[in-house]
Design a protein around this motif. Structure first.
Motif: not given
Length: 507
Positions: A239-266
């Motif tokens: 989400v911070a753009g430290q890894v990945g591409t701008p496209e992934i960061s942008g669309v994932l940031r929108q998902k997180l802001e809408s409450g539809r994304a989370s991190g689940i440790l394996n």
């Protein structure tokens, strides 16, 4: 395009969803897990049936873990490429919940992933074609759970069918291609083209070939109803753009802001336990690890052609030799010098892995005549397990790491991880500082040869502590390892309940 009438995506406006089978009794939620890898499965092996073992990395272990654990609570079906050369069925029975997808791109393969990009793309499209056009209509799931980039276009089709989907992001491997390439492999996405993520969004479907490309991972994140990464740290970095591409960061940031994304440790599979592991010549627990690891070290050295020396510090590499992510190139640059500098200690390195850098490490060992100090062998499950038990340290210098299972497995076996501070590695490994009796591994900040060399030197300093002091810390680390399956499974079940809140209602 031809054949639209036969496509499950071209349902009429009156009925865009696949109707559920009538059932007057309450039934369990039906989940279709779509994955390119699987490391067997007890849930799919009941009644003498066979579950394929097609593994390239941690995704296979995590997929198996999810299938087996979730099967206790929901009705799990699994869609998997038919890697018949890797895992031949030979007429043996398979579970009706296992759906092997046909396709010449993977049936002839001798390994899960190919080095050629074109071959990988064809295989991914063939796999998804079978999922969309055959498996989903046959299974009629309540939820589709997709894993990794080879399943990334399925959520767009699922949305058009009215089936909620979860996409689990296990890595950053991605593909771009045109819709024409998709169509050439027989995957019909015209009805859901507006759910796809393009480099330049076309005004209408028939403009899709005019200089615009389809982004696999961005499509998966955009089209799925929920997204999870496999650690909180990796989600934050994306989400911070430290890894990945701008496209992934942008669309994932929108998902997180809408409450539809989370991190689940394996979480590692319960079979990874030095107390019960049948691959080990000698099993052991935290209290008896000194004697147990000594015997397993000798067995590992004998199995890989190394000098038989139970006092030597042994470094184990468990992951795919992929320079894009795993950091093997920075180890290759310093490997000869490390072995030379710690020659008097008898330092040894064991690689049980496949991947592009395999030949580089073999060349280093052979060129310098160090086969008795550096062992490089293809991946084998049993030998890998012995590697955890027989080593003192586990090398994971990844440049980025969505989660990583190897470091958690290593801690169970008393092999202390050497890691770069990133993603799931930062979430699970804390640096051991001298004799403070806190921490569980060795962590370096800067991803370069100097950073890795510093961490290896820190590990050797720990190894040179008085044996009773070192053993006390290893016992502590093994006892403190709390990476259990319960919380992980519960979080996935909660997402399923969110996506399909009426699960279990009378149908």
């Amino acid at each position: 395009m031809s054949g639209h009438a036969a496509s499950p995506l071209t349902a009429s406006s009156e009925s865009k969803t696949i109707p559920a089978a009538p059932n007057r009794r309450k039934r369990r939620l039906k989940v279709l897990v779509v994955t390119p890898e699987l490391n067997g499965s007890t849930a799919l092996s009941k009644g003498g049936r066979i579950a394929p073992q097609v593994k390239a990395g941690g995704l296979a272990d995590m997929a198996t873990f999810l299938v087996d654990e979730l099967s206790r609570e929901v009705d799990v079906h699994v869609a998997l490429p038919d890697f018949r050369r890797l895992a031949p069925i030979d007429g043996r029975k398979t579970s009706h919940r296992l759906h092997l997808c046909k396709g010449s791109e993977f049936t002839r393969r001798g390994r899960v992933y190919a080095d050629e990009r074109a071959s990988e793309l064809r295989a991914a499209l063939a796999f998804q074609r079978e999922i969309v056009h055959n498996v989903i209509p046959r299974v009629r799931p309540d939820i589709i759970h997709c894993n990794d980039w080879m399943t990334a276009l399925v959520p767009a089709a699922a949305r058009m069918m009215g089936i909620p989907s979860l996409f689990s992001l296990h890595g950053l491997r991605n593909e771009w291609c045109t819709l024409a390439e998709v169509e050439d492999r027989g995957l019909d996405l015209e009805p859901c083209w507006q759910n796809l993520f393009f480099s330049h969004y076309p005004k209408e479907y028939y403009e899709r070939n005019r200089g615009t490309s389809l982004n696999f991972l961005a499509t998966a994140v955009h089209a799925s109803d929920y997204v999870n990464t496999v650690s909180e740290g990796f989600l934050k970095e994306l989400v911070a753009g430290q890894v990945g591409t701008p496209e992934i960061s942008g669309v994932l940031r929108q998902k997180l802001e809408s409450g539809r994304a989370s991190g689940i440790l394996n979480a590692p599979c319960a079979s990874y336990s030095p107390v019960t592991d049948p691959a080990l010549p000698v099993t052991y627990d935290a209290a008896g690890h000194r004697a147990g690891k000594r015997e397993n070290k000798l067995a590992l050295q004998q199995a890989t052609g190394l000098e038989l020396d139970p006092e030597a510090p042994v470094f184990f590499w468990p992951s795919r030799l992929d320079p894009h992510q795993k950091g093997c190139q920075i180890l290759a640059e310093i490997l000869y010098r490390v072995v030379s500098d710690y020659w008097g200690l008898g330092a040894q390195f064991v690689f049980v892995a496949d991947g592009p850098f395999y030949r580089h490490f073999r060349h280093i060992a052979e060129f310098h005549g160090l086969e008795h100090r550096i062992a490089v062998t293809p991946f084998k499950e049993g030998l890998s397990r012995l590697g955890y038990a027989g080593s003192d340290f586990c090398l994971m210098p990844s440049s980025f790491e969505p989660c990583g299972l190897a470091q958690m497995i290593a801690l169970r076996y008393g092999s202390l991880p050497i890691v770069h501070r990133t993603g799931g590695l930062a979430d699970t490994v804390r640096h051991i500082h001298g004799t403070s009796h806190v921490g569980n591994g060795f962590v370096f900040e800067h991803h370069d040869t100097k950073g890795l060399r510093w961490a290896i030197d820190e590990a050797i300093r720990f190894f040179l502590l008085p044996e009773h002091q070192r053993a006390r810390d290893v016992s502590r680390v093994m006892r403190e390892n709390t990476f259990s399956s319960g919380p992980t499974v519960q979080k996935y079940l909660e997402i399923y309940q969110t996506l399909c809140p009426r699960a279990g209602d009378v149908r």
